[in-house]
Design a protein around this motif. Structure first.
Motif, PDB file in Angstrom:
ATOM      1  N   SER A   1      -5.929  -4.878  -6.757  1.00  0.00           N
ATOM      2  CA  SER A   1      -4.560  -4.499  -6.387  1.00  0.00           C
ATOM      3  C   SER A   1      -4.347  -4.746  -4.895  1.00  0.00           C
TER       4      SER A   1
ATOM      5  N   HIS B   1      -5.945  -4.478   0.827  1.00  0.00           N
ATOM      6  CA  HIS B   1      -5.615  -4.000   2.165  1.00  0.00           C
ATOM      7  C   HIS B   1      -6.716  -3.089   2.698  1.00  0.00           C
TER       8      HIS B   1
ATOM      9  N   ALA C   1      -3.299  -2.752  -2.702  1.00  0.00           N
ATOM     10  CA  ALA C   1      -3.811  -1.609  -1.932  1.00  0.00           C
ATOM     11  C   ALA C   1      -5.316  -1.733  -1.722  1.00  0.00           C
ATOM     12  N   ASP C   2      -6.037  -2.165  -2.772  1.00  0.00           N
ATOM     13  CA  ASP C   2      -7.484  -2.353  -2.643  1.00  0.00           C
ATOM     14  C   ASP C   2      -7.805  -3.479  -1.667  1.00  0.00           C
TER      15      ASP C   2
END
Length: 70
Positions: A9, A14, A11-12
């Motif tokens: 994802s 980042h 978020a992961d």
């Protein structure tokens, strides 16, 4: 099965980038520290020695080999 299923994802991704950035900053700080002195007169005079502990098993082996570690 699409070819995009294994991508993490955003978020992961980042979080991974932030972790790498933090590690690179730490490495840059360590790389720019001055090297320790190699001059004898700037070294510590007394360096504590590590204690050596002989386990019971090691003592039994040494006694069996007639080394007698007392």
């Amino acid at each position: 099965m699409s070819s995009y299923e294994e991508i993490a994802s955003p978020a992961d991704l980042h979080a991974d980038c932030q972790a790498v950035s933090h590690r690179l900053q730490e490495a840059a700080v360590r790389a720019t520290r001055p090297a320790p002195s190699i001059h004898f007169d700037e070294r510590r005079r007394e360096v504590p020695k590590r204690g050596i502990e002989i386990s019971e098993a090691a003592q039994r082996l040494a006694n069996a080999l007639h080394l007698h570690l007392d």
